[in-house]
Design an enzyme around this catalytic site. Structure first.
Site, PDB file in Angstrom:
ATOM      1  N   ASP A  61       0.840  -1.197   0.000  1.00 14.10           N
ATOM      2  CA  ASP A  61       0.000   0.000   0.000  1.00 14.10           C
ATOM      3  C   ASP A  61       0.878   1.251   0.000  1.00 14.10           C
ATOM      4  OD1 ASP A  61      -2.211   1.617   0.094  1.00 14.10           O
ATOM      5  OD2 ASP A  61      -2.561   1.349   2.241  1.00 14.10           O
ATOM      6  N   MET A  62       1.395   1.597  -1.172  1.00 13.11           N
ATOM      7  CA  MET A  62       2.317   2.723  -1.303  1.00 13.11           C
ATOM      8  C   MET A  62       1.661   3.995  -1.846  1.00 13.11           C
ATOM      9  SD  MET A  62       5.434   1.943  -0.246  1.00 13.11           S
ATOM     10  CE  MET A  62       4.492   1.368   1.164  1.00 13.11           C
ATOM     11  N   LYS A  63       0.457   3.868  -2.395  1.00 14.65           N
ATOM     12  CA  LYS A  63      -0.279   5.036  -2.907  1.00 14.65           C
ATOM     13  C   LYS A  63       0.632   5.922  -3.770  1.00 14.65           C
ATOM     14  CE  LYS A  63      -3.457   5.129   1.031  1.00 14.65           C
ATOM     15  NZ  LYS A  63      -2.778   4.142   1.900  1.00 14.65           N
ATOM     16  N   LEU A  64       1.217   5.341  -4.791  1.00 11.67           N
ATOM     17  CA  LEU A  64       2.178   6.062  -5.627  1.00 11.67           C
ATOM     18  C   LEU A  64       1.523   7.232  -6.362  1.00 11.67           C
ATOM     19  CD1 LEU A  64       4.102   3.085  -7.341  1.00 11.67           C
ATOM     20  CD2 LEU A  64       4.696   4.318  -5.233  1.00 11.67           C
ATOM     21  N   ASP A  68       5.109  10.490 -14.699  1.00 15.06           N
ATOM     22  CA  ASP A  68       4.859   9.188 -15.319  1.00 15.06           C
ATOM     23  C   ASP A  68       6.064   8.259 -15.272  1.00 15.06           C
ATOM     24  OD1 ASP A  68       2.510  10.438 -15.874  1.00 15.06           O
ATOM     25  OD2 ASP A  68       2.688  10.348 -18.057  1.00 15.06           O
ATOM     26  N   ASN A  69       7.234   8.774 -15.617  1.00 16.14           N
ATOM     27  CA  ASN A  69       8.419   7.927 -15.681  1.00 16.14           C
ATOM     28  C   ASN A  69       8.780   7.360 -14.305  1.00 16.14           C
ATOM     29  OD1 ASN A  69      10.825   6.928 -17.235  1.00 16.14           O
ATOM     30  ND2 ASN A  69      11.882   8.147 -15.693  1.00 16.14           N
TER      31      ASN A  69
END
Length: 230
Positions: A61-64, A68-69
């Site tokens: 659960d990192m909620k990035l 985009d890259n």
């Protein structure tokens, strides 16, 4: 799905030693664990790899959210770790980049719609023009269009989200509390049975299990409720 595939126990504990204790106590009863910021920054990423190697499923659960890259590069590396699920904020550009990076892997990408600790006042304070329900549905549609594997939302929105994303996408609901349990800092919650009947495919349960005097019995009780509701 079997109930064991639907229950995700949140390892929201301060140390890897604490997490190891929880996993040991739950044994073969639980197969799926969530690792978030608290544990990730205390050695939890290596622990996640170890659990995956031992055959456990891991919801990272990192909620990035980034350019985009950067999102794509992170997704590529997380897929190599053997993770089962990964969260990112449900912003269209970020989701499209993540989907392309995960193509050909088994990683299920989940779009986080609105945190279950937030209500309409919180969204207004954050500058959003939508109420929680409207924003959740808007992001669910965007996630479906981007080709995401699923959605994270409150169980209160699960039924409406299921109608948008169809039968194939995962609908993962945190903020699950058995009847009579303390809500803590959550504002939009449901019981396990209510969430399943509302269309949730997976339930994230942390405090009601990890803070229970008998963790194994707490997990078994929730699994039984899932089976009875399915």
């Amino acid at each position: 799905m079997d109930a064991k595939d639907r229950l995700i126990v949140g390892l929201d504990v301060p140390t890897v030693n604490d997490a190891e204790t929880v996993v040991r106590e739950l044994g073969e009863t639980v197969d799926f664990y969530k690792i978030g910021y608290q544990l990730a920054f205390a050695g939890g990423l290596e622990f996640a790899r170890d659990l995956a190697k031992d055959g456990k499923k891991i919801f990272l659960d990192m909620k990035l959210l980034d350019i985009d890259n950067t999102v794509a590069s992170a997704v590529e590396n997380i897929a190599k770790m053997g993770m089962t699920m990964l969260t990112l904020h449900a912003y269209p550009k970020a989701m499209r980049a993540a989907v392309e990076a995960a193509r050909g892997t088994d990683l299920c990408l989940l779009g986080v719609t609105v945190l279950t600790s937030m209500d309409e006042t919180d969204l207004i304070d954050a500058g959003y023009e939508y109420d929680p329900h409207t924003l959740v549905l808007r992001r669910a549609e965007q996630a479906r269009q981007a080709g995401m594997g699923g959605i994270v939302c409150s169980a209160e929105e699960a039924s409406a989200v299921r109608k948008i994303v169809g039968a194939e996408m995962a609908v993962v609901t945190p903020g699950i509390r058995p009847a009579g349990a303390d809500k803590g800092d959550q504002k939009r919650v449901m019981t396990p049975a209510e969430a399943i009947r509302s269309g949730a495919s997976h339930l994230v349960v942390a405090r009601p299990i990890i803070r229970a005097s008998d963790r194994l019995e707490a997990a078994r009780s929730i699994l039984a409720e899932i089976r009875n509701a399915a």
